[in-house]
Design a protein around this motif. Structure first.
Motif, PDB file in Angstrom:
ATOM      1  N   ARG A   1       3.131   1.170 -15.649  1.00 41.40           N
ATOM      2  CA  ARG A   1       2.428   1.151 -14.358  1.00 41.40           C
ATOM      3  C   ARG A   1       2.788  -0.145 -13.654  1.00 41.40           C
ATOM      4  N   ILE A   2       3.322  -0.021 -12.464  1.00 49.96           N
ATOM      5  CA  ILE A   2       3.836  -1.200 -11.763  1.00 49.96           C
ATOM      6  C   ILE A   2       3.117  -1.376 -10.426  1.00 49.96           C
ATOM      7  N   PRO A   3       2.130  -2.257 -10.363  1.00 51.88           N
ATOM      8  CA  PRO A   3       1.429  -2.458  -9.084  1.00 51.88           C
ATOM      9  C   PRO A   3       2.248  -3.343  -8.154  1.00 51.88           C
ATOM     10  N   GLU A   4       2.398  -2.904  -6.923  1.00 51.24           N
ATOM     11  CA  GLU A   4       3.046  -3.727  -5.900  1.00 51.24           C
ATOM     12  C   GLU A   4       2.079  -3.832  -4.732  1.00 51.24           C
ATOM     13  N   LYS A   5       2.515  -4.557  -3.677  1.00 54.49           N
ATOM     14  CA  LYS A   5       1.592  -4.784  -2.560  1.00 54.49           C
ATOM     15  C   LYS A   5       1.050  -3.487  -1.983  1.00 54.49           C
ATOM     16  N   LYS A   6       1.971  -2.570  -1.654  1.00 56.32           N
ATOM     17  CA  LYS A   6       1.537  -1.378  -0.919  1.00 56.32           C
ATOM     18  C   LYS A   6       1.510  -0.111  -1.750  1.00 56.32           C
ATOM     19  N   ARG A   7       1.949  -0.198  -2.994  1.00 56.46           N
ATOM     20  CA  ARG A   7       1.963   1.027  -3.791  1.00 56.46           C
ATOM     21  C   ARG A   7       1.798   0.700  -5.269  1.00 56.46           C
ATOM     22  N   ILE A   8       1.413   1.716  -6.010  1.00 61.79           N
ATOM     23  CA  ILE A   8       1.325   1.562  -7.461  1.00 61.79           C
ATOM     24  C   ILE A   8       2.201   2.646  -8.067  1.00 61.79           C
ATOM     25  N   THR A   9       3.275   2.215  -8.687  1.00 57.80           N
ATOM     26  CA  THR A   9       4.262   3.165  -9.196  1.00 57.80           C
ATOM     27  C   THR A   9       4.052   3.394 -10.688  1.00 57.80           C
ATOM     28  N   LEU A  10       4.163   4.645 -11.090  1.00 60.03           N
ATOM     29  CA  LEU A  10       4.120   4.968 -12.510  1.00 60.03           C
ATOM     30  C   LEU A  10       5.498   5.479 -12.923  1.00 60.03           C
TER      31      LEU A  10
ATOM     32  N   HIS B   1      -7.839   6.966 -17.494  1.00 53.22           N
ATOM     33  CA  HIS B   1      -8.335   6.397 -18.760  1.00 53.22           C
ATOM     34  C   HIS B   1      -9.082   5.091 -18.509  1.00 53.22           C
ATOM     35  N   ASP B   2      -8.681   4.336 -17.487  1.00 54.07           N
ATOM     36  CA  ASP B   2      -9.380   3.097 -17.157  1.00 54.07           C
ATOM     37  C   ASP B   2      -9.901   3.225 -15.726  1.00 54.07           C
ATOM     38  N   LYS B   3     -11.209   3.370 -15.607  1.00 53.07           N
ATOM     39  CA  LYS B   3     -11.818   3.636 -14.291  1.00 53.07           C
ATOM     40  C   LYS B   3     -11.600   2.477 -13.300  1.00 53.07           C
ATOM     41  N   GLU B   4     -11.275   1.301 -13.831  1.00 53.74           N
ATOM     42  CA  GLU B   4     -11.039   0.140 -12.964  1.00 53.74           C
ATOM     43  C   GLU B   4      -9.710   0.266 -12.195  1.00 53.74           C
ATOM     44  N   ASP B   5      -8.780   1.010 -12.759  1.00 56.18           N
ATOM     45  CA  ASP B   5      -7.444   1.084 -12.162  1.00 56.18           C
ATOM     46  C   ASP B   5      -7.437   1.947 -10.908  1.00 56.18           C
ATOM     47  N   THR B   6      -6.776   1.439  -9.862  1.00 55.17           N
ATOM     48  CA  THR B   6      -6.625   2.265  -8.654  1.00 55.17           C
ATOM     49  C   THR B   6      -5.569   3.343  -8.916  1.00 55.17           C
ATOM     50  N   PRO B   7      -5.726   4.502  -8.234  1.00 58.82           N
ATOM     51  CA  PRO B   7      -4.827   5.613  -8.533  1.00 58.82           C
ATOM     52  C   PRO B   7      -3.359   5.314  -8.216  1.00 58.82           C
TER      53      PRO B   7
ATOM     54  N   ALA C   1      -4.555  18.709  -6.537  1.00 56.08           N
ATOM     55  CA  ALA C   1      -4.387  17.810  -7.689  1.00 56.08           C
ATOM     56  C   ALA C   1      -4.081  16.401  -7.173  1.00 56.08           C
ATOM     57  N   TYR C   2      -2.861  15.905  -7.367  1.00 59.51           N
ATOM     58  CA  TYR C   2      -2.593  14.500  -7.016  1.00 59.51           C
ATOM     59  C   TYR C   2      -2.129  14.334  -5.571  1.00 59.51           C
ATOM     60  N   PHE C   3      -1.653  15.405  -4.964  1.00 60.27           N
ATOM     61  CA  PHE C   3      -1.270  15.431  -3.557  1.00 60.27           C
ATOM     62  C   PHE C   3      -0.289  14.306  -3.196  1.00 60.27           C
ATOM     63  N   LEU C   4       0.721  14.105  -4.037  1.00 57.11           N
ATOM     64  CA  LEU C   4       1.746  13.104  -3.724  1.00 57.11           C
ATOM     65  C   LEU C   4       2.828  13.775  -2.876  1.00 57.11           C
ATOM     66  N   SER C   5       3.276  13.086  -1.848  1.00 52.13           N
ATOM     67  CA  SER C   5       4.300  13.695  -0.999  1.00 52.13           C
ATOM     68  C   SER C   5       5.652  13.663  -1.711  1.00 52.13           C
ATOM     69  N   LYS C   6       6.583  14.467  -1.201  1.00 48.42           N
ATOM     70  CA  LYS C   6       7.899  14.548  -1.847  1.00 48.42           C
ATOM     71  C   LYS C   6       8.596  13.189  -1.900  1.00 48.42           C
ATOM     72  N   LYS C   7       8.288  12.332  -0.931  1.00 48.64           N
ATOM     73  CA  LYS C   7       8.937  11.015  -0.916  1.00 48.64           C
ATOM     74  C   LYS C   7       8.422  10.121  -2.034  1.00 48.64           C
ATOM     75  N   ARG C   8       7.245  10.456  -2.533  1.00 48.52           N
ATOM     76  CA  ARG C   8       6.621   9.586  -3.530  1.00 48.52           C
ATOM     77  C   ARG C   8       6.901   9.997  -4.971  1.00 48.52           C
ATOM     78  N   ILE C   9       7.752  11.002  -5.123  1.00 48.14           N
ATOM     79  CA  ILE C   9       8.149  11.421  -6.475  1.00 48.14           C
ATOM     80  C   ILE C   9       9.670  11.304  -6.546  1.00 48.14           C
ATOM     81  N   THR C  10      10.169  10.556  -7.514  1.00 47.63           N
ATOM     82  CA  THR C  10      11.618  10.381  -7.634  1.00 47.63           C
ATOM     83  C   THR C  10      12.093  10.839  -8.996  1.00 47.63           C
TER      84      THR C  10
END
Ligand code: SAH
Ligand code: SF4
Length: 360
Positions: free
Chosen positions: A96-105, A146-152, A183-192
């Motif tokens: 899990r990689i948090p960045e300024k504007k996004r959180i990438t898994l 699994h960790d409720k503190e984590d942002t999606p 479900a997660y409603f991620l746009s096509k640009k957000r899945i690589t």
């Protein structure tokens, strides 16, 4: 008991089928997806818009089970690496990689990998198994719930362990759940989906989905690529670049594919390599992502020095390519690209300082 279905990896279409078979209306599919993938609920007893008989029935015939989380390591830079154990006994990792504007898994699609790229720890390990759809989507579920503190999670990249296009259907099924608005409603640009270059599967992918495509190129001539990405012997660079063009032609609204290029000292990082790369990519709409090689035990390659990295990047930039340099993240927990092998690791105190490099 033994035959209860694990519905975690069921797409909306598959769930509709499942509910129709038990004489329930198809809208139950959306309801279940929302409980599981938006609320994180795995207990049928708590699904309040299911009537009591249905709740009881679901408990008899189905389960919702994510893969088992064995360990979470947190890097000094906020990157988290998760070690996950599968029922088969194999282990996989996700990051899990948090960045300024996004959180990438960064997720895994296989335990190990058969393609044996010479710079990759997963490749050195060999192939163990294809992940099922529930083991793939289960990674996103764990990261979010699994960790409720984590942002999606906002972005998913298939850049963990394994070659996603060699596990085609489960990867497609899980990507569908990622995209689903219930479900997660991620746009096509957000899945690589990142691939080492399986040409027929890239063409098949173009027919099936329009997620973002990344290609692990790493060399601009066949002689070198044959060695460091051995699948190149089967699908040489010309064919691979044509498959990329085809992907963009099929999806007219897609503006580019991402070309990944690891920089390995003395192997593929000279100015002539850079010139060759800019030449072969000239007909392809692409962004180039340079990745400083991440070392691992048992591999003699070294990361390119900063001078070579800068010169390489500058050449591509001067030729008009949008070129980024991937910042090395999670290095202190072996969570960086190509370091994923699925081993338990002792959390070290006084970790070494994580090297950072600026994005161009
Ligand atoms: N099999 C797919 C996806 C997993 S590899 C593929 O090859 O694209 C994900 C990314 O990590 C790829 O770009 C891969 O080339 C890169 N990678 C592998 N080993 C690495 C290493 N030691 N250092 C840096 N990047 C690495
Ligand atoms: Fe497999 Fe990708 Fe590693 Fe190559 S780089 S061995 S394809 S995981």
């Amino acid at each position: 008991m033994a035959n209860r279905k694990n519905l975690l990896g069921y797409s909306e279409k598959k769930l509709e089928q499942f509910f129709l078979e038990i004489n329930e209306p198809s809208f139950r599919a959306k309801q279940l997806l929302k409980w599981v993938h938006q609320q994180g609920e795995l207990d049928f007893s708590n699904m309040s818009n299911f009537n009591k008989p249905l709740r009881e029935k679901m408990k008899e015939i189905a389960v919702l089970i994510p893969p088992k989380l064995k360990q979470v390591l947190v890097s000094d830079d906020g990157t988290k690496k998760y070690l996950i154990e599968l029922d088969s006994g194999s282990s996989i990792e996700m990051v899990r990689i948090p960045e300024k504007k996004r959180i990438t898994l960064c997720i895994s699609s296989q335990a190990g990998c058969a393609l044996a790229c010479t710079f990759c720890a997963t490749g050195a390990q060999g192939f163990e198994k294809n992940l099922t759809a529930d083991e793939i989507i289960g990674q996103l579920w764990l990261a979010n719930f699994h960790d409720k503190e984590d942002t999606p999670i906002t972005n998913v990249v298939f850049m963990g362990m394994g070659e996603p296009l060699l596990n085609f259907e489960p990867v497609m099924e899980s990507a569908e759940i990622m995209r689903d608005e219930s479900a997660y409603f991620l746009s096509k640009k957000r899945i690589t989906i990142s691939t080492s270059g399986l040409v027929p599967q890239i063409n098949k992918l173009a027919e099936r989905t329009d997620v973002s495509l990344a290609i692990s190129l790493h060399a601009a001539d066949d002689d070198l690529r044959d060695i460091i990405v051995p699948i190149n012997k089967k699908y040489p660079i010309d064919d691979l670049l044509n498959a990329c063009k085809n992907y963009l032609t099929v999806h007219e609204d897609k503006r580019y594919v991402t070309i990944e290029y690891i920089l390995i000292d003395g192997i593929n990082d000279s100015m002539s390599h850079a010139r060759n790369l800019s030449k072969i990519l000239s007909g392809l709409a692409c962004k180039i992502n340079l990745i400083p090689f991440n070392p691992f035990d048992g591999c003699d390659y070294k990361r390119s020095n900063n001078r070579n990295i800068e010169a390489f990047k500058k050449h591509l930039f001067d030729k008009g390519y949008i070129t980024t340099l991937r910042i090395t993240r999670g290095d202190d927990i072996d969570g960086a690209c190509g370091q994923l092998v699925g081993n338990l690791k002792k959390a070290t105190k006084g970790k070494k300082v994580v090297e950072r490099q600026a994005i161009a």
